[in-house]
Design an enzyme around this catalytic site. Structure first.
Site, PDB file in Angstrom:
ATOM      1  N   TYR A  19      16.936  16.257  -8.297  1.00  0.00           N
ATOM      2  CA  TYR A  19      16.751  17.015  -7.056  1.00  0.00           C
ATOM      3  C   TYR A  19      17.637  16.490  -5.934  1.00  0.00           C
ATOM      4  CZ  TYR A  19      12.822  18.553  -9.807  1.00  0.00           C
ATOM      5  OH  TYR A  19      12.078  19.062 -10.835  1.00  0.00           O
ATOM      6  N   ASP A  20      18.099  17.430  -5.096  1.00  0.00           N
ATOM      7  CA  ASP A  20      18.982  17.088  -3.980  1.00  0.00           C
ATOM      8  C   ASP A  20      18.274  17.184  -2.627  1.00  0.00           C
ATOM      9  OD1 ASP A  20      21.066  16.876  -5.821  1.00  0.00           O
ATOM     10  OD2 ASP A  20      21.417  19.049  -5.703  1.00  0.00           O
TER      11      ASP A  20
END
Lengths: 317, 317
Positions: A19-20
């Site tokens: 995830y960013d």
């Protein structure tokens, strides 16, 4: 439904690599009352250092984003106003940009400074709220003062209800008159008009409010008299409702497939993420428990579970 | 379902000959605000002269029966305290004689003098209500005063909620703590104990309150925050609920088959009579309309309809 219980360093590392954008509920995740959750500060620092995006999402409408920033600063947690999304801010954005309330119409507020400051920031006028005349007790069974001309202000085009420790019968009575007047449900308030359509908005419908010695009755409870008396269905902005997500996406677009919501409440945080198509991580440092998601027939289940946000430090070691 | 629309003198005379006990709602039937409904006074006099029994049944809990009697007197309507049944009185009777609340336990009141006086009359202690310390606004986001020892009084064994124009966050917060404490739903409060079981009672659940310039938010609306936050189902005393009828029958027994309830509201008065197995007469001098009972699928329909209580004078001429 099942979830992944993160237990090893590689579990945590794998999560971080997936995830960013990280969306965080605050109370019960980053802090509890006035104490920072162990390791939370460091995890946020590591995420920033790894180039991740950070967004704070709170239903607490008592403070403006600027006032909320001071809470972060007082606890030594790095944050920027542009990263903070509160139900007060999202409500103001919704009234201004989605409902397009004309500038000459006012918002009648059941709530505190946080709501008023956010309305002012988007250029909307308000009344009620912390105004001295609405923060007194009426004489018993004497409605005279409510019957004076313009006490029920025809320029009000929306009632916005949130957590208000100075809730009063005056505010309930005025708000009731606005949302039940002739034409109140007839569409959108028009510029230049008086009376007619009047929106009915809640910042959030949390039944309780977390504070020292709490839980205490929350914003959803304080708006219940208006819902019950008017028989209207309000528009609810905060988690788990999706207007909050619409607001975040409009102001700060992100890739939902690479985003993770971290929260401590199933009925607000995790339900919000699930409905919004965002993966979710439940931490056990706040309201909800592991037993709730392990129960037969559990309706709201996160994608991931870990004891505390501090556990994610393992991913960086 | 169908009703008989009384239109001739013989209709009215036939009605009077069929019933011996007449139960009257007050506001909208006998008077409207401070004005007597034309003919109402004379109808009551004729009924008394014909040896009929008269009972007044009101959900208004703001006044004690004694204070309510003064309202009758000020309008020149004959009445006796023993004929008056209010939701405040019925609530006190219910707590004392049905729930048998021990004398050393207190009732925490969200409400006004009427409730307090009726509790005192049956020998029950109360707190909250009009007490000065609970009729102030708390400092914003400062719960400190609620955390002092004994502020949440362990001797409280019931919360009684009614119409209260001095509703405050303090009262909601204290009442919430009483009805959600450990063991709150575990049965009945015991004498000599502190904490444990705590009853949750509403005088009535009318969504609105009739007064000049009204309707205004009513007792049911003001208790909605406690229902929403505690998730408890309260016991509701007033019309249309049957505890009110139990109270009347216990104190002043009458033959239900020879009784008629006269009211102006379908959802309280007529529903109360229908559920209780008492014939009902709807008058159109208050809230409900003929269109409501003529509508397809109307769920609550009276046995009889007449425009105004004054119409019954025809029966005596």
């Amino acid at each position: 439904m099942s979830y992944k219980h993160l237990s090893t360093s590689s579990d945590h590392a794998s999560l971080i690599s997936s995830y960013d954008t990280y969306l965080f509920d605050c109370d019960g995740v980053l802090w509890s009352g006035d104490e920072v959750i162990a390791g939370a500060k460091e995890v946020l620092q590591r995420l920033r250092a790894s180039g991740k995006s950070i967004i704070f999402v709170t239903n607490n409408a008592t403070k403006s984003r600027r006032a909320y920033l001071k809470k972060f600063q007082s606890l030594g947690i790095q944050a920027d106003v542009s990263e903070i999304f509160s139900s007060a801010y999202a409500s103001a954005v919704y009234l201004k940009h989605v409902l397009k309330l004309p500038e000459d119409r006012k918002v009648y507020v059941l709530g505190m400074e946080g709501i008023q400051e956010e309305l002012e920031d988007v250029g909307l006028k308000w009344c009620g709220g912390t105004s001295p005349e609405d923060n007194v007790f009426l004489p018993t069974l004497d409605f005279t003062s409510l019957l004076q001309p313009e006490v029920i202000d025809g320029k009000v085009g929306a009632v916005l209800c949130g957590f208000d420790m100075h809730m009063s019968y005056i505010k309930l009575a005025k708000a009731y008159k606005h949302i039940t007047r002739a034409g109140a449900t007839s569409g959108s308030p028009q510029a230049g008009e008086s009376g007619g359509a009047c929106h009915f908005i809640l910042t959030n419908d949390d039944s309780t409010f977390p504070a020292k010695g709490g839980p205490w009755p929350g914003a959803g409870s304080l708006s219940a008299p208006l819902v019950f008396s008017s028989k209207r269905t309000p528009t609810i902005i905060g988690k788990p409702h999706q207007h909050m997500l619409d607001c975040i996406e409009a102001v700060k677009p992100f890739d939902k497939s690479r985003a993770l919501f971290v929260g401590d409440r199933l009925d607000t945080d995790i339900a919000f993420a699930n409905k919004g198509g965002i993966k979710s991580l439940l931490v056990l440092t706040g309201i909800s428990t592991k037993a709730e998601i392990d129960a037969d027939g559990a309706e709201v289940v996160p994608d991931y579970l870990t004891q505390s946000l501090g556990d994610l430090l393992a991913a960086f070691q």
